[in-house]
Design a protein around this motif. Structure first.
Motif, PDB file in Angstrom:
ATOM      1  N   THR A  94       0.853  -1.180   0.000  1.00  0.00           N
ATOM      2  CA  THR A  94       0.000   0.000   0.000  1.00  0.00           C
ATOM      3  C   THR A  94       0.890   1.231   0.000  1.00  0.00           C
ATOM      4  N   GLY A  95       0.283   2.381  -0.246  1.00  0.00           N
ATOM      5  CA  GLY A  95       1.105   3.581  -0.281  1.00  0.00           C
ATOM      6  C   GLY A  95       0.288   4.818  -0.554  1.00  0.00           C
ATOM      7  N   SER A  96       0.981   5.915  -0.779  1.00  0.00           N
ATOM      8  CA  SER A  96       0.339   7.194  -1.043  1.00  0.00           C
ATOM      9  C   SER A  96       1.328   8.093  -1.764  1.00  0.00           C
ATOM     10  N   ILE A  97       0.793   9.006  -2.579  1.00  0.00           N
ATOM     11  CA  ILE A  97       1.591   9.912  -3.409  1.00  0.00           C
ATOM     12  C   ILE A  97       1.122  11.336  -3.176  1.00  0.00           C
ATOM     13  N   THR A  98       2.043  12.295  -3.250  1.00  0.00           N
ATOM     14  CA  THR A  98       1.675  13.699  -3.159  1.00  0.00           C
ATOM     15  C   THR A  98       2.619  14.538  -3.998  1.00  0.00           C
ATOM     16  N   HIS A  99       2.161  15.712  -4.397  1.00  0.00           N
ATOM     17  CA  HIS A  99       3.024  16.693  -5.070  1.00  0.00           C
ATOM     18  C   HIS A  99       2.459  18.073  -4.809  1.00  0.00           C
ATOM     19  N   SER A 100       3.375  19.029  -4.627  1.00  0.00           N
ATOM     20  CA  SER A 100       2.986  20.408  -4.370  1.00  0.00           C
ATOM     21  C   SER A 100       4.123  21.317  -4.820  1.00  0.00           C
ATOM     22  N   ALA A 101       3.788  22.337  -5.597  1.00  0.00           N
ATOM     23  CA  ALA A 101       4.816  23.214  -6.160  1.00  0.00           C
ATOM     24  C   ALA A 101       5.852  22.342  -6.881  1.00  0.00           C
ATOM     25  N   ASP A 102       7.128  22.403  -6.499  1.00  0.00           N
ATOM     26  CA  ASP A 102       8.156  21.588  -7.139  1.00  0.00           C
ATOM     27  C   ASP A 102       8.522  20.358  -6.322  1.00  0.00           C
ATOM     28  N   TYR A 103       7.731  20.035  -5.307  1.00  0.00           N
ATOM     29  CA  TYR A 103       8.032  18.897  -4.428  1.00  0.00           C
ATOM     30  C   TYR A 103       7.142  17.714  -4.776  1.00  0.00           C
ATOM     31  N   ALA A 108       5.502   3.987   0.656  1.00  0.00           N
ATOM     32  CA  ALA A 108       5.016   2.638   0.403  1.00  0.00           C
ATOM     33  C   ALA A 108       5.342   1.748   1.597  1.00  0.00           C
ATOM     34  N   ALA A 109       4.515   0.717   1.789  1.00  0.00           N
ATOM     35  CA  ALA A 109       4.708  -0.205   2.903  1.00  0.00           C
ATOM     36  C   ALA A 109       4.031  -1.530   2.575  1.00  0.00           C
ATOM     37  N   PRO A 110       4.491  -2.627   3.165  1.00  0.00           N
ATOM     38  CA  PRO A 110       3.744  -3.876   3.033  1.00  0.00           C
ATOM     39  C   PRO A 110       2.330  -3.708   3.582  1.00  0.00           C
ATOM     40  N   ALA A 111       1.353  -4.246   2.871  1.00  0.00           N
ATOM     41  CA  ALA A 111      -0.040  -4.092   3.293  1.00  0.00           C
ATOM     42  C   ALA A 111      -0.320  -4.943   4.528  1.00  0.00           C
ATOM     43  N   ARG A 112      -1.136  -4.411   5.409  1.00  0.00           N
ATOM     44  CA  ARG A 112      -1.628  -5.143   6.568  1.00  0.00           C
ATOM     45  C   ARG A 112      -3.145  -5.095   6.559  1.00  0.00           C
ATOM     46  N   ARG A 113      -3.770  -6.144   7.040  1.00  0.00           N
ATOM     47  CA  ARG A 113      -5.225  -6.163   7.065  1.00  0.00           C
ATOM     48  C   ARG A 113      -5.744  -4.995   7.901  1.00  0.00           C
ATOM     49  N   GLY A 114      -6.586  -4.182   7.290  1.00  0.00           N
ATOM     50  CA  GLY A 114      -7.138  -3.032   7.985  1.00  0.00           C
ATOM     51  C   GLY A 114      -6.214  -1.841   8.049  1.00  0.00           C
ATOM     52  N   GLY A 115      -4.989  -1.969   7.546  1.00  0.00           N
ATOM     53  CA  GLY A 115      -4.042  -0.866   7.606  1.00  0.00           C
ATOM     54  C   GLY A 115      -4.236   0.100   6.455  1.00  0.00           C
ATOM     55  N   VAL A 116      -4.210   1.385   6.736  1.00  0.00           N
ATOM     56  CA  VAL A 116      -4.318   2.409   5.694  1.00  0.00           C
ATOM     57  C   VAL A 116      -3.210   3.425   5.900  1.00  0.00           C
ATOM     58  N   LEU A 117      -2.905   4.163   4.838  1.00  0.00           N
ATOM     59  CA  LEU A 117      -1.762   5.065   4.833  1.00  0.00           C
ATOM     60  C   LEU A 117      -2.054   6.214   3.876  1.00  0.00           C
ATOM     61  N   GLY A 118      -1.749   7.435   4.289  1.00  0.00           N
ATOM     62  CA  GLY A 118      -1.938   8.588   3.412  1.00  0.00           C
ATOM     63  C   GLY A 118      -0.924   9.673   3.721  1.00  0.00           C
ATOM     64  N   ILE A 119      -0.469  10.385   2.689  1.00  0.00           N
ATOM     65  CA  ILE A 119       0.453  11.501   2.878  1.00  0.00           C
ATOM     66  C   ILE A 119      -0.052  12.704   2.081  1.00  0.00           C
ATOM     67  N   ASP A 120       0.456  13.874   2.455  1.00  0.00           N
ATOM     68  CA  ASP A 120       0.167  15.070   1.671  1.00  0.00           C
ATOM     69  C   ASP A 120       1.277  16.083   1.908  1.00  0.00           C
ATOM     70  N   ALA A 121       1.412  17.007   0.978  1.00  0.00           N
ATOM     71  CA  ALA A 121       2.363  18.112   1.088  1.00  0.00           C
ATOM     72  C   ALA A 121       1.716  19.361   0.515  1.00  0.00           C
ATOM     73  N   GLU A 122       1.938  20.475   1.183  1.00  0.00           N
ATOM     74  CA  GLU A 122       1.405  21.758   0.736  1.00  0.00           C
ATOM     75  C   GLU A 122       2.446  22.841   0.971  1.00  0.00           C
ATOM     76  N   ARG A 123       2.381  23.916   0.194  1.00  0.00           N
ATOM     77  CA  ARG A 123       3.215  25.086   0.461  1.00  0.00           C
ATOM     78  C   ARG A 123       2.803  25.692   1.793  1.00  0.00           C
ATOM     79  N   ALA A 124       3.767  26.150   2.567  1.00  0.00           N
ATOM     80  CA  ALA A 124       3.498  26.699   3.901  1.00  0.00           C
ATOM     81  C   ALA A 124       3.078  28.159   3.798  1.00  0.00           C
ATOM     82  N   VAL A 125       1.908  28.370   3.210  1.00  0.00           N
ATOM     83  CA  VAL A 125       1.350  29.719   3.084  1.00  0.00           C
ATOM     84  C   VAL A 125      -0.058  29.702   3.669  1.00  0.00           C
ATOM     85  N   PRO A 126      -0.495  30.797   4.290  1.00  0.00           N
ATOM     86  CA  PRO A 126      -1.828  30.832   4.899  1.00  0.00           C
ATOM     87  C   PRO A 126      -2.935  30.680   3.860  1.00  0.00           C
ATOM     88  N   LEU A 127      -4.052  30.117   4.298  1.00  0.00           N
ATOM     89  CA  LEU A 127      -5.235  30.006   3.459  1.00  0.00           C
ATOM     90  C   LEU A 127      -6.094  31.256   3.591  1.00  0.00           C
TER      91      LEU A 127
END
Length: 247
Positions: A94-103, A108-127
């Motif tokens: 299992t795994g997760s992908i992200t992209h933001s600006a130039d990053y 990735a990881a071996p899957a486990r029953r019931g296991g979930v995984l997520g990542i994210d990246a954002e520019r450090a600017v106020p909303l």
């Protein structure tokens, strides 16, 4: 098989943040000469603009590097797209992908029953205030207001980022649409300074929790409460959420 690109900057922003047996690969910029797997190229389509093509290709290159580190027997194969546009990981992983600006980054990881995984990246600017009002509940707004000010860490943007990571983690578990009000996030800043990022960019790190909010899904299992970590460094915010023991 995609070409092997030249070396490129890898800031290691997820170092020290990941759960047990998970591996990350990241990249600042897009290596010259990097080419997508032909199957991925076909799924992306000829109409994709250059920026989309570069971020897509580099992020999937990062995913193959993360899969190799996680022990995938054939990490060079294509990562096809699911019906919601999500990457379809090899059997047993299992795994997760992200992209933001130039990053760009992938985990990735071996899957486990019931296991979930997520990542994210954002520019450090106020909303913008209107965006904050749309993504945060009243309880979350009060929580953010009580957090200490940290240079380079706009809490409302980190909240947005964590919710994006949560959606990636929960997406395989439910057919119901997820909204910004589907999850309730809380931060625990400064509980663990964490290791420094290679190159001396330690940044600010902390822990977080993400729990389902609102009605339970109409179909499928109950959505799990997630744990995670975050880092603010290099002008970016990165986070990981998971339902497995931390390293």
């Amino acid at each position: 098989m995609p070409e092997r690109p030249p070396p490129t900057a890898s800031p290691g922003l997820f170092d020290g943040l990941l759960p047990d047996r998970a591996h990350a690969a990241d990249c600042l910029g897009d290596p010259v000469g990097l080419r997508a797997h032909p199957v991925e190229e076909a799924e992306l389509g000829a109409a994709a603009v250059d920026r989309r093509r570069r971020e897509f290709t580099t992020a999937r290159w990062c995913a193959r590097r993360a899969l190799a580190a996680a022990g995938a027997p054939d990490p060079t194969g294509p990562l096809r797209r699911g019906r919601r546009g999500e990457p379809l990981w090899p059997a047993g992983f299992t795994g997760s992908i992200t992209h933001s600006a130039d990053y760009r980054a992938a985990v990735a990881a071996p899957a486990r029953r019931g296991g979930v995984l997520g990542i994210d990246a954002e520019r450090a600017v106020p909303l913008r205030p209107a965006v904050v009002a749309a993504i945060a509940s009243g309880e979350e707004l009060a929580h953010l207001a009580a957090l200490p000010a940290v240079a380079g860490l706009p809490w409302e943007t980190l909240l947005f980022s964590v919710k994006e990571a949560v959606y990636k983690a929960w997406n395989p578990l439910t057919a119901d649409p997820l909204t910004f009000r589907s999850v309730r996030v809380a931060f625990l800043p400064g509980t663990d300074p964490g290791p420094g990022v290679p190159g001396g960019r330690g940044g600010s790190t902390g822990h977080l929790t993400a729990a389902p909010a609102g009605p339970a899904p109409e179909a499928g299992p109950a959505l799990p409460v997630l744990s995670g970590r975050y880092r603010a460094a290099c002008g970016l915010l990165v986070c990981v959420v998971h339902s497995r023991p931390s390293a």
